[in-house]
Design an enzyme around this catalytic site. Structure first.
Site, short mmCIF file in Angstrom:
data_model
loop_
_atom_site.label_atom_id
_atom_site.label_comp_id
_atom_site.label_asym_id
_atom_site.label_seq_id
_atom_site.Cartn_x
_atom_site.Cartn_y
_atom_site.Cartn_z
N HIS A 1 2.14 9.00 0.88
CA HIS A 1 0.97 8.90 -0.01
C HIS A 1 1.25 9.83 -1.20
O HIS A 1 1.75 10.94 -1.01
CB HIS A 1 -0.30 9.33 0.72
CG HIS A 1 -0.61 8.49 1.92
ND1 HIS A 1 -1.37 7.35 1.86
CD2 HIS A 1 -0.24 8.65 3.22
CE1 HIS A 1 -1.47 6.83 3.08
NE2 HIS A 1 -0.79 7.60 3.92
N HIS B 1 3.66 10.77 6.49
CA HIS B 1 3.09 10.56 7.82
C HIS B 1 4.11 9.87 8.72
O HIS B 1 4.72 8.88 8.32
CB HIS B 1 1.83 9.67 7.75
CG HIS B 1 0.68 10.33 7.06
ND1 HIS B 1 -0.39 9.63 6.56
CD2 HIS B 1 0.43 11.64 6.80
CE1 HIS B 1 -1.24 10.48 6.01
NE2 HIS B 1 -0.77 11.70 6.14
N HIS C 1 0.82 -1.22 0.00
CA HIS C 1 0.00 0.00 0.00
C HIS C 1 0.85 1.26 0.00
O HIS C 1 0.41 2.31 -0.47
CB HIS C 1 -0.93 0.02 1.20
CG HIS C 1 -1.80 -1.19 1.31
ND1 HIS C 1 -2.78 -1.49 0.40
CD2 HIS C 1 -1.82 -2.20 2.24
CE1 HIS C 1 -3.38 -2.62 0.74
NE2 HIS C 1 -2.82 -3.06 1.85
N THR D 1 -5.88 6.64 8.05
CA THR D 1 -6.44 6.88 6.72
C THR D 1 -6.49 5.61 5.88
O THR D 1 -6.84 5.66 4.70
CB THR D 1 -5.63 7.96 5.97
OG1 THR D 1 -4.29 7.49 5.77
CG2 THR D 1 -5.61 9.26 6.76
N HIS E 1 5.58 6.68 6.48
CA HIS E 1 5.18 6.20 5.15
C HIS E 1 4.69 7.40 4.34
O HIS E 1 4.55 8.50 4.86
CB HIS E 1 4.11 5.12 5.25
CG HIS E 1 2.86 5.60 5.91
ND1 HIS E 1 2.65 5.55 7.27
CD2 HIS E 1 1.73 6.17 5.40
CE1 HIS E 1 1.48 6.06 7.57
NE2 HIS E 1 0.89 6.45 6.45
N GLU F 1 -3.07 13.58 1.21
CA GLU F 1 -4.37 13.19 1.76
C GLU F 1 -5.09 14.41 2.33
O GLU F 1 -6.25 14.64 2.03
CB GLU F 1 -4.18 12.10 2.81
CG GLU F 1 -3.62 10.82 2.21
CD GLU F 1 -3.94 9.59 3.02
OE1 GLU F 1 -4.54 8.66 2.46
OE2 GLU F 1 -3.58 9.56 4.22
#
Length: 344
Positions: A118, A142, A91, A223, A116, A129
């Protein structure tokens, strides 16, 4: 009528029960992804369809809170170990962090677990996000922490109301970021799901904004499934820059599929859409600076007034000139008529 203590006891029991359900679903092989749509998450992970979800759009009704002091972190400059573990969980790309790193400025000690990212894709290179007035940034970092004062480990803390704290750092395209390079240059070694590699430890502090005194604060959730509403969010106001090439590498180097899969699945657009803020309080550690916008509005207002005055003056002059020409023509006509009468 329920007392506040009884109410929170019921909430805590509910959290525990739903956490057990989500864990059982995970143990029985339920998977999730971004491709099939986030609306399906709640079918297997009930919290994802609940309240207090993240991310949110940071805009309007933001309350200044003088009690929000600058974020203080310990061990971010010197993590105390030689290597981090960089991994691909299918992910996102993740860096596991040591317990020597923690946030010291909150009510409890929150110890670092992992960081990590996004991001979007090449066609739509905006994958943060959280958004600012619906503006989405290039990516978002994050850093996850758990309440180590109250809970023995992050897994125990995950489903607790005060279990987690996340630092959210928005990334935008700009100059080359040498600290981000410590992650980026190893992405090819974790291209596929479940791959991991040891990388040299580096200063995580340099991934944060230069100053940590301006940020937004609200209560939200993870999230990603199971979406537990157990996160104290800190989203920094100032974005951190990475280069276009570094963003491109993030968008193209990773896959959500395993190395042996016949059709590789690119890891792109791994961000959740904004959730309803509802009546949640959104706090800011700073007062919005309205001086510049007011100055611009004042200057524009002066320009408009001057333009209107010039328009009125020009219109009046044009009317006066028109009337003057009419008088001249009328006088000339009268003279011509008088001359004509004498000749007859």
């Amino acid at each position: 009528m329920l007392s506040m203590r009884e109410f929170w006891n019921i909430v805590s029991i509910s959290l525990c029960v739903q956490a057990q359900i989500s864990q059982q679903l995970s143990d029985t092989g339920h998977t999730w992804n971004y491709d099939d749509g986030e609306n399906d998450w709640s079918k297997n992970y009930p919290f994802c369809g609940g309240t207090h979800q993240s991310p949110i759009d940071i805009y309007s009704n933001i309350k200044y809170d003088a009690a929000l002091t600058p974020i203080q972190v310990v061990g971010y400059d010197s993590p105390g170990i030689d290597h981090f573990t960089l991994s691909n969980d299918g992910h996102s790309v993740k860096v596991s962090l040591p317990a020597t790193m923690y946030i010291s400025s909150l009510k409890h000690k929150y110890t670092a677990v992992q960081l990590h990212l996004h991001w979007g894709d090449q066609k739509r290179p905006q994958g943060s996000e959280h958004t600012f007035n619906d503006r989405r940034f290039a990516a978002e970092l994050h850093i996850l922490h758990y309440n180590s004062d109250k809970y023995v480990d992050s897994q125990t803390a995950t489903a607790k109301e005060d279990g987690l704290a996340v630092l959210g750092i928005l990334l935008e395209v700009g100059s080359f970021n040498p600290t981000f390079e410590n992650i980026q240059k190893y992405l090819s070694q974790v291209a596929y799901k479940d791959q991991e590699v040891q990388i040299p430890a580096f200063s995580i502090r340099n991934l944060l904004p230069v100053t940590l005194n301006e940020y937004y604060r609200y209560n939200g959730s993870l999230t990603t499934p199971p979406c537990y509403p157990s996160v104290l969010w800190t989203v920094f106001r100032q974005p951190v820059k990475i280069s276009q090439e570094q963003l491109f590498s993030l968008e193209t180097a990773l896959f959500s599929s395993n190395v042996g899969d016949s059709i590789p699945q690119p890891m792109v657009n791994n961000f959740r859409q904004k959730q309803e803020r509802a009546k949640r309080e959104l706090l800011a550690s700073f007062k919005e600076d309205f001086t510049f916008p007011i100055a611009i509005a004042f200057i524009l207002g002066i320009f408009v007034i001057v333009a209107i005055i010039i328009y009125i003056i020009r219109k009046r002059r044009a009317r006066q000139q028109s009337e003057s020409r009419k008088r001249v023509m009328y006088a000339a006509a009268q003279k011509a008529e008088g001359t004509s009468s004498i000749e007859i």
